[in-house]
Write an enzyme that holds these catalytic residues in place. Structure first.
Site: not given
Length: 332
Positions: A16-17, A69, A99, A138, A170, A211, A234
């Site tokens: 999720p970004m 999410q 986050c 997460k 992560h 990550g 990414r």
């Protein structure tokens, strides 16, 4: 653990970004991989309860398996948001405990919750009670001055006791003081061995590692080391063809030949047409397509043409076709 569609798909997932993994991005990614698990951007529980639900939660059926999410720290709010969201047909509801943004900290959710595992357990217990689908978490390996080797196993133990069986970790700390969200994605060192060790310490849990993973080869190495899943962020967005076009073959063992990037661009045209007819704008879709040909001859022209023309009034599928012609010409 029962093998749900989302659990099976979590062998490879796209993280999720915020501002990136919206429904248009996910549709593009689904054209590239039939198998990978796709996540929404984080949506806060109050937004789900009080906001425009169709805008926040709506998605195309082609996106399955897809996970929502949620962000929040109030068990009752998260339960209500989960109940509402589940009715939209998501395959999984995920709680954000990773986050590091200031906005998230001020709301007492995201990575700051690593300091309050008991509250996270209360939150997920309420979500599980309200959800017909699996609830997952997460998280990070710790925050600030916490000792990850102590914090992470204690966190997993506490939260799994509340019913969560699947976590995406992560493999970095989040520094809530002194680093920006962007810096938190790069500066804290990765600790892959710690996360790998959690698969041995908690063999009944399904653990994905996240990550710094940028290639399918790296993903395969983590899986070979014992991880149940790999989450890529990414790299899956900026170089999607490198990650997603071959994911079904290399990660899931699918026999179906992968599409080409050109075929994916062509397959987006009907979706774009429907989006425009519904009142949308071309750039809302094509901004996610800029990296489709990354590393290929013609990639610069493709990206430039879309960037310069997709936002213009009246821009339609012909803009994508013209940009694709540049790629084809360079490849000839």
């Amino acid at each position: 653990m029962p093998l749900t569609a989302a659990t099976t798909a979590a062998r490879l997932s796209v993280a999720p970004m915020m501002d990136w993994t919206d429904r248009h991005c996910r549709y593009l990614h689904r054209l590239m991989s039939r198998e990978a698990l796709l996540y929404t951007e984080m949506v806060t529980a109050p937004a789900v309860i009080h906001g425009d639900r169709d805008r926040l939660l709506g998605f195309d059926a082609a996106e399955h398996p897809v996970a929502l999410q949620l962000g929040g720290s109030d068990p009752a709010e998260l339960a209500e948001a989960t109940r509402i969201a589940a009715a939209y047909g998501y395959d999984e509801i995920n709680l954000n405990v990773g986050c590091p943004s200031d906005r998230v900290q001020s709301g007492c959710f995201g990575a700051v919750l690593m300091e309050r595992p008991g509250l996270v357990a209360d939150c997920v217990a309420a979500m599980i009670a309200a959800s017909p689908v699996e609830v997952t978490v997460k998280c990070r390996i710790g925050v600030d001055d916490q000792i990850p080797q102590e914090v992470l196993p204690a966190f997993l133990e506490t939260v799994s006791a509340a019913g969560v069986r699947r976590f995406a970790v992560h493999a970095r700390k989040a520094w809530l003081q002194g680093l920006s969200p962007k810096e938190n994605r790069d500066i804290p060192p990765l600790d892959y061995p710690l996360v790998h060790g959690m698969t041995r310490a908690f063999p009944d849990l399904h653990l994905s590692i996240n990550g710094g993973i940028t290639t399918l080869e790296e993903a395969q190495a983590h899986l070979a080391a014992g991880m149940d899943g790999v989450m890529i962020g990414r790299a899956a967005y900026h170089t999607p063809a490198d990650i997603l076009l071959f994911a079904d073959r290399d990660i899931f063992g699918a026999a179906t030949p992968p599409r080409t990037a050109e075929q994916v661009a062509q397959a987006m045209l009907p979706y774009i047409e429907a989006h425009l007819q519904a009142g949308g704008r071309l750039h809302q879709v094509t901004r996610h397509m800029l990296g489709l040909f990354a590393g290929r001859p013609g990639a610069r022209g493709w990206k430039r043409y879309l960037s310069e023309n997709a936002h213009r009034d009246g821009a339609g599928p012909e803009v994508v076709e013209r940009a694709l012609a540049e790629v084809t010409a360079r490849a000839a």
